[in-house]
Design an enzyme around this catalytic site. Structure first.
Site, mmCIF file in Angstrom:
data_model
loop_
_atom_site.group_PDB
_atom_site.id
_atom_site.type_symbol
_atom_site.label_atom_id
_atom_site.label_comp_id
_atom_site.label_asym_id
_atom_site.label_seq_id
_atom_site.Cartn_x
_atom_site.Cartn_y
_atom_site.Cartn_z
ATOM 1 N N SER A 23 0.984 -1.263 -0.107
ATOM 2 C CA SER A 23 0.190 -0.011 0.020
ATOM 3 C C SER A 23 0.989 1.181 0.176
ATOM 4 C CB SER A 23 -0.924 0.025 0.628
ATOM 5 O OG SER A 23 -1.070 1.068 2.071
ATOM 6 N N HIS A 48 -1.070 -0.990 -4.552
ATOM 7 C CA HIS A 48 -2.383 -0.213 -3.574
ATOM 8 C C HIS A 48 -2.239 0.658 -3.186
ATOM 9 C CE1 HIS A 48 -6.257 -0.310 -0.894
ATOM 10 N NE2 HIS A 48 -5.412 0.256 -0.549
ATOM 11 N N ASP A 50 -3.462 4.317 -2.112
ATOM 12 C CA ASP A 50 -4.804 5.115 -0.519
ATOM 13 C C ASP A 50 -4.928 6.097 -1.073
ATOM 14 O OD1 ASP A 50 -2.766 2.963 1.950
ATOM 15 O OD2 ASP A 50 -5.553 2.771 0.817
ATOM 16 N N MET A 52 -6.977 10.080 0.547
ATOM 17 C CA MET A 52 -7.848 10.119 1.153
ATOM 18 C C MET A 52 -7.505 11.700 0.485
ATOM 19 S SD MET A 52 -6.189 8.491 4.270
ATOM 20 C CE MET A 52 -5.292 6.629 4.598
ATOM 21 N N HIS A 81 -8.043 2.782 -3.988
ATOM 22 C CA HIS A 81 -9.035 2.598 -2.524
ATOM 23 C C HIS A 81 -9.749 3.902 -2.174
ATOM 24 C CE1 HIS A 81 -8.975 1.759 1.706
ATOM 25 N NE2 HIS A 81 -9.905 1.309 1.676
ATOM 26 N N MET A 83 -10.568 6.007 -0.493
ATOM 27 C CA MET A 83 -11.465 6.845 0.665
ATOM 28 C C MET A 83 -11.709 8.088 0.946
ATOM 29 S SD MET A 83 -8.476 4.659 3.268
ATOM 30 C CE MET A 83 -7.460 5.039 1.857
ATOM 31 N N MET A 152 -12.451 -4.350 5.871
ATOM 32 C CA MET A 152 -10.473 -3.243 6.489
ATOM 33 C C MET A 152 -11.650 -3.880 7.455
ATOM 34 S SD MET A 152 -10.333 -0.950 4.270
ATOM 35 C CE MET A 152 -9.236 0.223 5.300
ATOM 36 N N ASP A 187 -7.317 -5.058 4.252
ATOM 37 C CA ASP A 187 -6.532 -3.851 4.037
ATOM 38 C C ASP A 187 -6.116 -2.932 5.877
ATOM 39 O OD1 ASP A 187 -6.718 -0.982 3.245
ATOM 40 O OD2 ASP A 187 -4.682 -1.416 3.607
HETATM 41 C C1 DX5 Z 1 -5.622 2.338 5.800
HETATM 42 C C2 DX5 Z 1 -5.157 2.165 4.812
HETATM 43 C C3 DX5 Z 1 -4.056 0.977 4.132
HETATM 44 C C4 DX5 Z 1 -3.179 0.950 5.334
HETATM 45 C C5 DX5 Z 1 -2.172 -0.130 5.266
HETATM 46 O O1 DX5 Z 1 -7.121 3.317 5.894
HETATM 47 O O2 DX5 Z 1 -6.710 2.041 3.629
HETATM 48 O O3 DX5 Z 1 -3.865 0.342 2.888
HETATM 49 O O4 DX5 Z 1 -1.717 2.014 4.628
HETATM 50 O O5 DX5 Z 1 -1.070 -0.128 6.214
HETATM 51 P P1 DX5 Z 1 -0.970 -0.681 6.967
HETATM 52 O O6 DX5 Z 1 -0.761 -2.653 6.368
HETATM 53 O O7 DX5 Z 1 0.545 -0.192 7.916
HETATM 54 O O8 DX5 Z 1 -1.820 -0.975 8.413
HETATM 55 ZN ZN ZN Z 2 -5.949 0.869 1.514
#
Ligand code: DX5
Ligand code: ZN
Length: 233
Positions: A23, A48, A50, A52, A81, A83, A152, A187
């Protein structure tokens, strides 16, 4: 430029589970291309991303320019992903930027079904994520429209959090509710202590952040995690 279609990428991911997906949240963004080349050399089979928005989650990361930059840097499948709030406003933009799998949060919309249909019509894989408090039953009607379901194991927003075992029960439940071709993903807090249980609960895509990027040797960490992911199957 990408020559492999999103469908081909999805089929490749589905063909030989389990797949550890790094990620991109805790990586060294100041040396992004070098990081990607290290991950490619380590044999990862996808990334992956992320995204946000600081509204749906209490953190901000990156958006469309990062996705299109990564699309230019690598041919690896991009598992994006989202968010974010109002994901419906951005689906075409993220697919056009290069997303092969595009996951929205069930908590961000009233009814995910039209958005999942739109993602598929755009040519990407449709993903639906549920946070630890959200039940599998609450997304039952949307499951036939999912190419991927993400359980999640942390509340979204940050890497390095502790794994919530509720995700294991959901993965087990989901496996009996979705067709074999639907990818199951987990995740958050996935590491050498939790990944074997994720694999045996049915997760095919295992997203890992800190358990890779906080390690000195990415290839070693990924090899170890991949071996553990399949160790209880
Ligand atoms: C959290 C993300 C995850 C996160 C995973 O909001 O969606 O992908 O970055 O990081 P670790 O593996 O450190 O929990
Ligand atoms: Zn994620």
């Amino acid at each position: 430029m990408q020559t492999i279609t999103s469908t081909q990428h999805r089929n490749a991911l589905r063909a030989a589970p389990p797949v550890v997906l790094p990620s991109l949240l805790l990586c060294d963004f100041g040396n992004l291309e070098r990081e990607i080349r290290q991950l490619e050399a380590a044999g990862v089979r996808g990334l992956h991303l992320d995204v946000m928005d600081g509204h749906f989650v209490p953190n901000m990361t990156y958006g469309l320019t990062m996705v299109s930059t990564l699309r230019e840097i690598t041919d690896l499948p991009l598992d994006v992903h989202l968010m974010i709030s109002n994901p419906g406003d951005y689906l075409k933009k993220y697919v056009d930027a290069g997303a092969d799998l595009l996951t929205i949060h069930a908590e961000a919309v009233d009814d995910p079904r039209p958005l999942l249909e739109e993602i598929r019509s755009l040519g990407a894989g449709s993903g639906l994520a549920i946070n630890p408090p959200t039940s599998v039953a609450s997304i039952e009607a949307a499951l036939p429209l999912c190419d991927l379901v993400l359980a999640m194991s942390v509340m979204p927003g940050f890497g390095g959090q502790a794994f919530d075992e509720v995700a294991l029960e959901k993965l087990d439940d989901l496996r009996s509710r979705v067709p074999a071709e639907t990818l199951l993903e987990v995740d958050g807090g996935v590491n050498s202590k939790t990944i074997a249980a994720c694999g045996s609960a049915g997760a095919q895509l295992l997203v890992v952040g800190s358990a890779i990027f906080r390690e000195p040797d990415y290839a070693q960490a990924i090899a170890n995690l991949t071996q553990l992911a399949g160790s209880e199957n």
